[in-house]
Motif scaffolding. Structure first.
Motif, PDB file in Angstrom:
ATOM      1  N   LEU A  63       0.867  -1.344  -0.026  1.00 49.04           N
ATOM      2  CA  LEU A  63      -0.018  -0.015  -0.075  1.00 49.04           C
ATOM      3  C   LEU A  63       0.879   1.393   0.058  1.00 49.04           C
ATOM      4  CD1 LEU A  63      -3.030  -1.126   2.539  1.00 49.04           C
ATOM      5  CD2 LEU A  63      -3.096  -0.351   0.060  1.00 49.04           C
ATOM      6  N   LYS A  64       1.917   1.103   0.737  1.00 49.73           N
ATOM      7  CA  LYS A  64       2.873   2.362   0.737  1.00 49.73           C
ATOM      8  C   LYS A  64       3.709   2.529  -0.601  1.00 49.73           C
ATOM      9  CE  LYS A  64       4.229   2.487   5.741  1.00 49.73           C
ATOM     10  NZ  LYS A  64       5.304   2.020   6.522  1.00 49.73           N
ATOM     11  N   TRP A  65       3.938   1.399  -1.166  1.00 44.69           N
ATOM     12  CA  TRP A  65       4.777   1.448  -2.560  1.00 44.69           C
ATOM     13  C   TRP A  65       3.605   1.956  -3.481  1.00 44.69           C
ATOM     14  CZ3 TRP A  65       8.978   2.412  -4.554  1.00 44.69           C
ATOM     15  CH2 TRP A  65       9.235   2.145  -5.776  1.00 44.69           C
ATOM     16  N   ALA A  66       2.539   1.307  -3.508  1.00 48.38           N
ATOM     17  CA  ALA A  66       1.455   1.742  -4.548  1.00 48.38           C
ATOM     18  C   ALA A  66       0.992   3.403  -4.506  1.00 48.38           C
ATOM     19  CB  ALA A  66       0.480   1.112  -4.403  1.00 48.38           C
ATOM     20  N   THR A  67       1.246   3.862  -3.429  1.00 49.02           N
ATOM     21  CA  THR A  67       0.870   5.156  -3.053  1.00 49.02           C
ATOM     22  C   THR A  67       2.090   6.384  -3.543  1.00 49.02           C
ATOM     23  OG1 THR A  67      -0.584   4.583  -1.404  1.00 49.02           O
ATOM     24  CG2 THR A  67       0.243   6.847  -1.319  1.00 49.02           C
ATOM     25  N   HIS A 123      -1.005   3.194  -7.936  1.00 50.62           N
ATOM     26  CA  HIS A 123      -2.421   2.471  -7.687  1.00 50.62           C
ATOM     27  C   HIS A 123      -3.437   3.030  -8.638  1.00 50.62           C
ATOM     28  CE1 HIS A 123      -3.580   6.466  -5.923  1.00 50.62           C
ATOM     29  NE2 HIS A 123      -2.665   6.180  -4.953  1.00 50.62           N
ATOM     30  N   SER A 124      -3.158   3.826  -9.400  1.00 52.45           N
ATOM     31  CA  SER A 124      -3.999   4.403 -10.607  1.00 52.45           C
ATOM     32  C   SER A 124      -4.279   3.344 -11.630  1.00 52.45           C
ATOM     33  CB  SER A 124      -3.525   5.792 -11.232  1.00 52.45           C
ATOM     34  OG  SER A 124      -2.203   5.365 -12.022  1.00 52.45           O
ATOM     35  N   GLN A 125      -3.446   2.429 -11.520  1.00 52.22           N
ATOM     36  CA  GLN A 125      -3.763   1.244 -12.437  1.00 52.22           C
ATOM     37  C   GLN A 125      -4.596   0.162 -11.937  1.00 52.22           C
ATOM     38  OE1 GLN A 125      -1.963   1.269 -15.549  1.00 52.22           O
ATOM     39  NE2 GLN A 125      -1.405   3.257 -14.626  1.00 52.22           N
ATOM     40  N   ALA A 126      -5.869  -0.057 -12.504  1.00 51.72           N
ATOM     41  CA  ALA A 126      -6.726  -1.001 -12.082  1.00 51.72           C
ATOM     42  C   ALA A 126      -6.057  -2.253 -11.791  1.00 51.72           C
ATOM     43  CB  ALA A 126      -7.685  -1.170 -13.139  1.00 51.72           C
ATOM     44  N   VAL A 127      -5.079  -2.896 -12.452  1.00 54.59           N
ATOM     45  CA  VAL A 127      -4.702  -4.134 -12.229  1.00 54.59           C
ATOM     46  C   VAL A 127      -3.901  -4.152 -10.829  1.00 54.59           C
ATOM     47  CG1 VAL A 127      -2.513  -3.728 -13.372  1.00 54.59           C
ATOM     48  CG2 VAL A 127      -3.375  -6.087 -12.994  1.00 54.59           C
ATOM     49  N   ILE A 128      -3.380  -2.900 -10.219  1.00 58.45           N
ATOM     50  CA  ILE A 128      -2.696  -2.752  -9.184  1.00 58.45           C
ATOM     51  C   ILE A 128      -3.594  -3.022  -7.882  1.00 58.45           C
ATOM     52  CG2 ILE A 128      -1.214  -1.473  -7.675  1.00 58.45           C
ATOM     53  CD1 ILE A 128       0.239  -2.883  -9.953  1.00 58.45           C
ATOM     54  N   GLN A 167       4.925  -8.835  -7.936  1.00 58.53           N
ATOM     55  CA  GLN A 167       4.376  -8.048  -9.383  1.00 58.53           C
ATOM     56  C   GLN A 167       4.342  -6.496  -8.957  1.00 58.53           C
ATOM     57  OE1 GLN A 167       3.965  -9.673 -12.307  1.00 58.53           O
ATOM     58  NE2 GLN A 167       5.308 -10.971 -11.367  1.00 58.53           N
ATOM     59  N   ILE A 168       3.512  -6.099  -7.809  1.00 61.50           N
ATOM     60  CA  ILE A 168       3.461  -4.616  -7.656  1.00 61.50           C
ATOM     61  C   ILE A 168       4.990  -3.994  -7.561  1.00 61.50           C
ATOM     62  CG2 ILE A 168       2.741  -3.401  -5.652  1.00 61.50           C
ATOM     63  CD1 ILE A 168       0.620  -4.922  -5.044  1.00 61.50           C
ATOM     64  N   PHE A 169       5.822  -4.476  -6.822  1.00 60.03           N
ATOM     65  CA  PHE A 169       7.295  -3.988  -6.831  1.00 60.03           C
ATOM     66  C   PHE A 169       8.208  -4.162  -8.017  1.00 60.03           C
ATOM     67  CE2 PHE A 169       6.088  -3.402  -2.417  1.00 60.03           C
ATOM     68  CZ  PHE A 169       6.870  -2.564  -1.670  1.00 60.03           C
ATOM     69  N   GLY A 170       7.795  -5.256  -9.021  1.00 62.74           N
ATOM     70  CA  GLY A 170       8.565  -5.313 -10.261  1.00 62.74           C
ATOM     71  C   GLY A 170       9.891  -6.009  -9.541  1.00 62.74           C
ATOM     72  N   GLY A 171      10.923  -5.066 -10.527  1.00 62.46           N
ATOM     73  CA  GLY A 171      12.583  -5.719 -10.413  1.00 62.46           C
ATOM     74  C   GLY A 171      13.056  -5.360  -8.827  1.00 62.46           C
ATOM     75  N   ARG A 172      12.239  -4.594  -8.120  1.00 64.46           N
ATOM     76  CA  ARG A 172      12.612  -4.304  -6.726  1.00 64.46           C
ATOM     77  C   ARG A 172      12.158  -5.339  -5.775  1.00 64.46           C
ATOM     78  NH1 ARG A 172      11.675   0.771  -9.122  1.00 64.46           N
ATOM     79  NH2 ARG A 172      12.929   2.287  -8.527  1.00 64.46           N
ATOM     80  N   MET A 230      14.338  -0.497  -1.775  1.00 63.59           N
ATOM     81  CA  MET A 230      12.857  -0.637  -1.674  1.00 63.59           C
ATOM     82  C   MET A 230      12.074  -1.547  -1.223  1.00 63.59           C
ATOM     83  SD  MET A 230      12.526   2.818  -1.670  1.00 63.59           S
ATOM     84  CE  MET A 230      10.783   3.143  -1.772  1.00 63.59           C
ATOM     85  N   GLY A 231      12.514  -2.661  -2.054  1.00 65.38           N
ATOM     86  CA  GLY A 231      11.790  -4.163  -2.037  1.00 65.38           C
ATOM     87  C   GLY A 231      12.407  -5.106  -1.313  1.00 65.38           C
ATOM     88  N   LYS A 232      13.351  -4.774  -0.446  1.00 67.17           N
ATOM     89  CA  LYS A 232      13.929  -5.760   0.121  1.00 67.17           C
ATOM     90  C   LYS A 232      13.172  -6.569   1.249  1.00 67.17           C
ATOM     91  CE  LYS A 232      15.314  -2.926   4.426  1.00 67.17           C
ATOM     92  NZ  LYS A 232      16.417  -2.482   5.303  1.00 67.17           N
ATOM     93  N   ASN A 233      12.137  -5.891   1.720  1.00 71.22           N
ATOM     94  CA  ASN A 233      11.164  -6.737   2.734  1.00 71.22           C
ATOM     95  C   ASN A 233      10.359  -7.763   1.601  1.00 71.22           C
ATOM     96  OD1 ASN A 233      12.065  -5.684   5.017  1.00 71.22           O
ATOM     97  ND2 ASN A 233      10.447  -3.999   4.703  1.00 71.22           N
TER      98      ASN A 233
END
Length: 515
Positions: A381-385, A395-400, A461-466, A473-476
């Motif tokens: 939720l934090k990342w999508a914002t 989060h403007s993307q409907a798939v997300i 998928q939400i974080f992608g390569g991270r 950013m995506g370590k967790n």
């Protein structure tokens, strides 16, 4: 940290190599000397939208807030912008998150629950503070270097009687001061234990979480419940004091869920047994002092023996996707003598000893699994914002939004099922729990670990390569995705648990039930 104030126009003049300032959340940083050492390269900092500019949005699209708190970076701050105030503040120790669904509903503002009382809330506050101040720093360090959890943490846990509380409510808590007295021993129930499981899951250090007494959680109850008084009186105080550790040594290369297939052998001799055999994938085995061991006897039955580390006991590290701080071991028993008084329960009736703690073990694992899922939901939720794509928040993307909806639905349904079962546990004795809850707990664990893996996949998928990078950013998310399968295997594989739950239900089908 300087208290000097600057204007935006003054900062804008420092926009070239050797004289480079930026603004991040109202604070001014001098990157002139640091720029050449920037991990992302100098060109990133010389971009016209970064050098001499307010780089807040760009910074938080690339870095976690914790980066600004590190000494090597916080010292780069030379002042702040006049008339501006810091907007992004680190959470206070022990505080609750304000991100929607980051906390179970009983902790969320404006919500209510029939399950939790004031002493549960006081306990949660105290325990989260302990986790963040005492356990978290060691957890992050040990997850990285693979060493066993620090003795200082076990000592601190023992001081608050956390090790004793992890075994759940019961007479073993009588007379103890729990978490400084925020809850009385007679008040302590399974909801307090649920809180402990979910709070420690937020460490996002899966190997360390198991290393921090995970073996004791499943290896000590058979000693407490089936050991002779002298044995209990010797071992239990040592373990509760944080001085000794246990592990449960049942699984072998030859037998996992099929306990009847164990080959580790206990030969009866005068005064005791001679144990020979191996065990595999034993949590905490590399540094445990006591081993609760399932053995095949001369009669072909199953007995459980308490074996102390000593001559003939050899442990080797097994490397798995999570950290070696868990102490996952391959154990060899080479003609180890075990005295008669170390028999747990009755000879050839060890299956009862082994099965006795399965419900509590699986329930406890489920509390942590669901807690970790919730932590991942908060991260997403934090990342999508804060992440911008095509000029708009992710989060403007409907798939997300669809993935977030599925993640939230999964964790909330699992949490509510868990709390319902926990309530039943509080109102049932052991016999009734075994009769009524073995199936539901098995099905709950299966559901929680299956949905956890779905959430892990969606989070990547939400974080992608991270989401597949161990740092940044995506370590967790990377850590969660890599280690989440452990929950699906430990305590019983998903298919085995699902079958157990259905067979338990079918046994209770009324004979006159018809469509």
């Amino acid at each position: 940290m300087s208290s000097k104030e600057f204007s935006v126009e003054e900062v804008a003049k420092h926009n070239k190599q050797g004289d480079l300032w930026v603004i991040i959340d109202s604070k001014v940083y001098d990157l002139s000397k640091f720029a050449g050492m920037h991990p992302g390269g100098l060109s990133v900092l010389l971009d016209e939208e970064i050098a001499g500019q307010d780089a807040t949005e760009a910074f938080f699209s690339l870095h976690r807030h914790e980066v600004l708190l590190r000494k090597q970076y916080s010292r780069l701050q030379i002042g702040s912008i006049a008339g501006q105030t810091q907007q992004i503040l680190p959470p206070a120790v022990g505080s609750l998150s304000k991100v929607p669904y980051a906390e179970p509903s009983w902790l969320a503002s404006g919500y209510h629950s029939p399950y939790y009382k004031d002493h549960h809330r006081a306990f949660q506050t105290a325990f989260r503070k302990f986790v963040e101040e005492v356990i978290l720093p060691d957890g992050q360090a040990r997850e990285e270097d693979g060493k066993r959890p620090s003795q200082s943490v076990f000592d601190a846990m023992a001081k608050e009687n956390i090790i004793a509380m992890r075994l759940g409510p019961g007479p073993h808590l009588k007379g103890l001061t729990l978490m400084g007295g925020v809850v009385k021993p007679e008040e302590f129930d399974y909801f307090h234990e649920l809180i402990m499981g979910q709070e420690t899951s937020k460490l996002n250090a899966r190997g360390y979480n198991d290393g921090l007494g995970g073996g004791t959680y499943i290896g000590l109850p058979p000693i407490m419940n089936f050991g002779k008084p002298a044995l209990r009186n010797k071992i239990v105080p040592e373990v509760f004091a944080g001085k000794k550790l246990c592990c449960l040594a049942i699984t072998e290369a030859f037998a996992g869920s099929d306990v009847a297939g164990l080959k580790c052998h206990a030969k009866k001799v005068d005064g005791g047994y001679i144990v020979t055999g191996t065990k595999k994938w034993i949590t905490n085995g590399t540094f445990a002092d006591y081993f609760t061991v399932g053995c095949r006897t001369d009669q072909g039955g199953l007995s459980v023996l308490l074996i102390e580390r000593g001559p003939g006991v050899e442990t080797k590290q097994i490397k798995t996707p999570y950290s070696t701080t868990a102490g996952t071991a391959y154990i060899t028993f080479d003609e180890v003598f075990v005295p008669d008084e170390n028999l747990l329960g009755q000879e050839n009736k060890g299956l009862q000893v082994i099965l006795s703690n399965f419900n509590h073990e699986r329930w406890g694992m489920t509390t942590a699994s669901i807690g970790a899922q919730r932590f991942v939901v908060e991260e997403c939720l934090k990342w999508a914002t804060q992440r911008k794509v095509f000029g708009k928040p992710l989060h403007s993307q409907a798939v997300i939004r669809s993935k977030l909806a599925a993640m939230i639905s999964r964790v909330e349904s699992a949490q509510n099922w868990l709390e319902n079962i926990t309530y039943q546990m509080n109102h049932m004795n052991y016999k009734n729990q075994a009769e009524h809850l073995a199936g539901p707990i098995a099905l709950l664990k299966k559901y929680a670990t299956e949905t956890a893996q779905e959430t892990a996949r969606d989070a990547v998928q939400i974080f992608g390569g991270r989401g597949i990078t161990k740092t940044g950013m995506g370590k967790n998310i990377e850590h969660y995705h890599r280690t989440v399968p452990f929950d699906a295997v430990l305590g019983g594989a998903e298919d085995v648990l699902g079958d157990l739950g259905v067979r338990q239900a079918l046994r209770k089908m009324p004979k006159d039930a018809r469509l």
